[in-house]
Structures are given as structure tokens and as C-alpha cells.
Motif scaffolding. Structure first.
Motif, short mmCIF file in Angstrom:
data_model
loop_
_atom_site.label_atom_id
_atom_site.label_comp_id
_atom_site.label_asym_id
_atom_site.label_seq_id
_atom_site.Cartn_x
_atom_site.Cartn_y
_atom_site.Cartn_z
N VAL A 39 6.11 -6.53 15.86
CA VAL A 39 4.71 -6.41 15.46
C VAL A 39 4.20 -7.75 14.93
O VAL A 39 4.90 -8.45 14.19
CB VAL A 39 4.56 -5.32 14.38
CG1 VAL A 39 3.13 -5.27 13.84
CG2 VAL A 39 4.97 -3.97 14.94
N ALA A 40 2.98 -8.11 15.33
CA ALA A 40 2.40 -9.38 14.86
C ALA A 40 2.04 -9.29 13.38
O ALA A 40 1.70 -8.22 12.87
CB ALA A 40 1.15 -9.69 15.68
N ASN A 41 2.11 -10.43 12.71
CA ASN A 41 1.77 -10.52 11.28
C ASN A 41 2.44 -9.43 10.44
O ASN A 41 1.78 -8.67 9.74
CB ASN A 41 0.25 -10.45 11.10
CG ASN A 41 -0.49 -11.54 11.82
OD1 ASN A 41 -0.11 -12.71 11.74
ND2 ASN A 41 -1.54 -11.17 12.55
N PRO A 42 3.75 -9.35 10.50
CA PRO A 42 4.45 -8.23 9.85
C PRO A 42 4.25 -8.17 8.34
O PRO A 42 4.09 -7.08 7.78
CB PRO A 42 5.92 -8.46 10.21
CG PRO A 42 6.01 -9.92 10.53
CD PRO A 42 4.70 -10.27 11.16
N GLN A 43 4.24 -9.33 7.67
CA GLN A 43 4.11 -9.30 6.22
C GLN A 43 2.70 -8.86 5.80
O GLN A 43 2.53 -8.07 4.87
CB GLN A 43 4.45 -10.66 5.61
CG GLN A 43 4.52 -10.65 4.08
CD GLN A 43 5.56 -9.69 3.55
OE1 GLN A 43 6.74 -9.82 3.83
NE2 GLN A 43 5.13 -8.69 2.79
N LYS A 44 1.69 -9.36 6.49
CA LYS A 44 0.31 -8.96 6.16
C LYS A 44 0.11 -7.46 6.37
O LYS A 44 -0.56 -6.78 5.58
CB LYS A 44 -0.69 -9.75 6.99
CG LYS A 44 -0.81 -11.21 6.58
CD LYS A 44 -1.90 -11.92 7.39
CE LYS A 44 -2.05 -13.36 6.94
NZ LYS A 44 -3.12 -14.07 7.71
N ARG A 45 0.70 -6.94 7.44
CA ARG A 45 0.58 -5.51 7.68
C ARG A 45 1.34 -4.71 6.63
O ARG A 45 0.86 -3.68 6.15
CB ARG A 45 1.11 -5.17 9.08
CG ARG A 45 0.24 -5.67 10.21
CD ARG A 45 0.87 -5.40 11.57
NE ARG A 45 0.03 -5.89 12.66
CZ ARG A 45 -0.89 -5.18 13.29
NH1 ARG A 45 -1.09 -3.92 12.94
NH2 ARG A 45 -1.60 -5.70 14.27
N ASP A 47 1.89 -5.55 3.59
CA ASP A 47 1.18 -5.60 2.31
C ASP A 47 0.11 -4.53 2.19
O ASP A 47 -0.25 -4.12 1.08
CB ASP A 47 0.54 -6.98 2.11
CG ASP A 47 1.58 -8.08 1.88
OD1 ASP A 47 2.73 -7.74 1.56
OD2 ASP A 47 1.22 -9.26 2.04
N VAL A 48 -0.38 -4.06 3.33
CA VAL A 48 -1.42 -3.01 3.34
C VAL A 48 -0.80 -1.62 3.45
O VAL A 48 -1.23 -0.68 2.77
CB VAL A 48 -2.39 -3.25 4.51
CG1 VAL A 48 -3.39 -2.09 4.62
CG2 VAL A 48 -3.13 -4.57 4.34
N ILE A 49 0.21 -1.47 4.28
CA ILE A 49 0.75 -0.14 4.61
C ILE A 49 1.78 0.32 3.60
O ILE A 49 1.80 1.50 3.22
CB ILE A 49 1.34 -0.17 6.03
CG1 ILE A 49 0.24 -0.51 7.04
CG2 ILE A 49 1.97 1.18 6.38
CD1 ILE A 49 0.76 -0.78 8.44
N VAL A 50 2.65 -0.58 3.16
CA VAL A 50 3.64 -0.29 2.11
C VAL A 50 3.56 -1.42 1.09
O VAL A 50 4.31 -2.39 1.14
CB VAL A 50 5.08 -0.18 2.69
CG1 VAL A 50 6.08 0.14 1.57
CG2 VAL A 50 5.14 0.90 3.77
N PRO A 51 2.61 -1.32 0.15
CA PRO A 51 2.36 -2.44 -0.78
C PRO A 51 3.52 -2.69 -1.73
O PRO A 51 4.49 -1.91 -1.82
CB PRO A 51 1.12 -1.96 -1.55
CG PRO A 51 0.52 -0.88 -0.72
CD PRO A 51 1.66 -0.22 -0.03
N SER A 52 3.42 -3.79 -2.46
CA SER A 52 4.50 -4.20 -3.37
C SER A 52 4.25 -3.77 -4.81
O SER A 52 5.03 -4.11 -5.69
CB SER A 52 4.67 -5.72 -3.32
OG SER A 52 3.48 -6.38 -3.72
N GLU A 53 3.17 -3.02 -5.07
CA GLU A 53 2.87 -2.50 -6.40
C GLU A 53 2.73 -0.99 -6.33
O GLU A 53 2.34 -0.44 -5.30
CB GLU A 53 1.59 -3.13 -6.95
CG GLU A 53 1.70 -4.64 -7.15
CD GLU A 53 0.41 -5.22 -7.71
OE1 GLU A 53 -0.46 -4.44 -8.16
OE2 GLU A 53 0.27 -6.46 -7.67
#
Length: 333
Positions: A39-45, A47-53
Motif C-alpha cells: 500500500v502506498a504511503n503506509p505510515q500516513k494511512r 496514522d489515520v486508520i490505527v492512530p498512535s493515541e
């Protein structure tokens, strides 16, 4: 699943308990899963789908949990994988610092005298019975293994309680939809300064007709910093259904001496009543917390005179079945 908020050094993250007993960083685990899928831009995705907070994760609801399950399966099969930029994903529990599962809730509701046995022996006003509650502050929160700081303010005691975590926002929630608003459960100890409550934090007001009324507010005796240890896990309702959660053993030990013993089944007002009642007055937000009340002490006389401060350096252990155990050192200050 069992979620947690943790940090390693200055970095705050959220994790999930894996079958092998390790904690996986939710966000980096999902990013690694996306990398494997191309998947493209895995980290950006991620951060939205399974956030770190935690609160953004709660706001993602069932979709977020479903995606996290995919990441967990991938990490379980590939335990040596790292994040997109080489970030560590798996940790041993002893190598991380557990924070309160929801470190920054907007609201912390605490039910007062919600134990049905204690409620029955109270003198109550006329009319239908209803919950009594107060609020605690974010600054009261600390993690499941953090120090509890006890000032020299007289007897301070333990009140082990179960907390439910709000999963979605709402106002005037009807009873039949109340269960839909619960994300999960965690363990709390509602540390209470009993001497302050009895001797200092009240007034007897006299009105113009000479009638007396005693008023008492918990803003101080319940709310010193660190007086709300929570954790270590936020257990989601798919793993611990609501009906099951209200039938779990609760215990508290002070320096290995049992101080409280009972069950969450002793709670009088539960989700189906508390959610409509609270939301009639307050707009609920994801991540809000509601502490359900404590159990009657194992030995009431000993409990009433057990001052946490006199156990400086010892451990207060708070346990709820299927949720977890907190072990907090007492620190006299």
C-alpha cells in the motif's frame, strides 16, 4: 483485545497485548502490515486508520479494531518485522512504562455509593433512586505501576473500582442504546482522603429561616495528584462483554494484606441506567471515563484505619478479574 497506553523514553504510543504476552505498537504494526500489502504511503494511512493515541483510536470504533486485528495476525506470523522506517514494534511488558489507558479524557465521572449493599443502608431523599457522582481531574491519573503520592493529610485509603470507557459521543442517549456507547473497561483505584472528608471538607450552612444543611464536596479529598491510578489494560467489549464485566471479582491488597474483596455484580446502577442519566446532563465524548463504584471492605474496621501513607514504599495491589492487576508503590510526601 487488551489495549494500553505506554511510553518508551519521551515517546507516547498505544499498544495491544499479543498472544505471546508481548505488547505490539498498534500504529507501527498496522503500518508494517500495509507495507507488506504494498500500500502506498503506509505510515500516513496508518496514522489515520490505527492512530498512535488512545482517544483517536477509540474514535475509529469497530473499523479501527478490525484493521488492528489484521495487523496483529501479521505481526504474530512475522515477529521480527519493523515499522516502515525501522521502528520497533514488539516490546516486553517490563521494558515499557504503562500510562493510564486513556491519559487525557475530557471527563472522569465517579459513581458514589453505587454498591447495592451500602446503598440500601443509606438514608436517601424521597423519590426514585438515582446515581450520585462526582468528577475527578486528569492530573489525578497515573499508570498501573506508578507511585501514588500521599501527603500528610490524615487517613488515605483504597477503593478499587471498575471503569467503563465511552466509545462514541452522544447526548440524551436512550436506555436501549446505552450499550452501544461502551468501548471497554479498565481498573481504577479511587484513592480517598477519609480524614479530610470527615473533618475538613464540609460546611454546615444556615439559611434565613435558621435551618441547617451539611454540604460536602470531593474536589480535594478525592482529587490529589496520582489519586486515580488506572490500567494496565483497556479491555474492549468484544473481549469482555458488558454483562460479563458486571460479574467479575474485585480485590485490593495493601502490602499483601487483603483490604477489599467483592464483585462488580455488587454495583447497583449499571450502563443501561448510567449512560442515559449522565448524558441527560453532559454531552458524552469518546474517551470519557466512568468509574462504577467500589466494594465493601474485607474487614471494615481495619479498612477504615488503614492509612496508605503509613505504608511508604509498600505496594497497593488492585485487581479486577479479566481486566488486570495494578501494583502501585506508596510514596509518602
Amino acid at each position: 483485545m487488551k489495549l494500553c497506553s505506554f511510553n518508551v523514553g519521551e515517546i507516547n504510543r498505544i499498544g495491544v497485548l499479543m498472544p505471546n504476552g508481548q505488547v505490539a505498537d498498534c500504529n507501527y504494526a498496522y503500518a508494517a502490515y500495509l507495507v507488506n500489502r504494498g500500500v502506498a504511503n503506509p505510515q500516513k494511512r496508518a496514522d489515520v486508520i490505527v492512530p498512535s493515541e488512545m482517544i483517536p483510536m477509540i474514535e475509529c470504533g469497530e473499523d479501527g479494531k478490525n484493521e488492528l486485528r489484521l495487523a496483529m495476525a501479521y505481526i504474530e506470523a512475522n515477529p521480527d518485522v519493523t515499522g516502515p522506517c525501522g521502528e520497533q514494534i514488539l516490546y516486553n511488558c517490563e521494558d515499557i512504562h504503562f500510562r493510564a489507558p486513556v491519559p487525557n479524557p475530557e471527563k472522569i465521572f465517579s459513581m458514589a455509593i453505587n454498591n447495592k449493599f451500602e446503598f440500601e443502608r443509606c438514608i436517601k431523599p424521597e423519590g426514585p433512586a438515582h446515581p450520585l457522582y462526582f468528577s475527578k481531574y486528569n492530573s489525578c491519573l497515573c499508570g498501573a505501576y506508578d507511585d501514588i503520592e500521599i501527603p500528610d493529610i490524615g487517613i488515605v485509603g483504597t477503593e478499587v473500582e471498575m471503569v467503563f470507557v465511552i466509545g462514541r459521543g452522544g447526548k440524551n442517549v436512550p436506555k436501549e442504546k446505552a450499550n452501544d456507547y461502551i468501548y471497554g473497561f479498565t481498573c481504577h483505584n479511587d484513592i480517598t482522603a477519609f480524614t479530610l472528608r470527615m473533618n475538613r471538607e464540609w460546611l454546615i450552612c444556615v439559611n434565613g429561616e435558621g435551618k441547617q444543611e451539611k454540604v460536602m464536596y470531593p474536589g480535594r479529598y478525592k482529587c490529589f495528584d496520582t489519586f486515580a491510578p488506572m490500567g494496565p489494560w483497556l479491555v474492549t467489549v468484544d473481549e469482555l462483554p458488558i454483562e460479563t464485566a458486571f460479574n467479575q471479582r474485585m480485590e485490593a491488597y495493601l502490602d499483601n494484606k487483603k483490604m477489599q474483596e467483592g464483585s462488580t455484580d455488587e454495583m447497583l446502577f449499571r450502563v443501561d441506567y448510567m449512560i442515559p442519566y449522565l448524558s441527560a446532563a453532559h454531552t458524552l465524548k469518546p474517551g470519557d471515563l466512568c468509574s462504577c463504584g467500589t466494594v465493601i471492605s474485607f474487614n471494615e474496621k481495619e479498612f477504615d484505619n488503614a492509612d496508605l501513607r503509613s505504608y511508604d514504599g509498600k505496594i497497593l495491589e488492585s485487581y479486577i478479574e479479566h481486566i488486570g492487576t495494578m501494583k502501585n508503590h506508596i510514596k509518602a510526601i
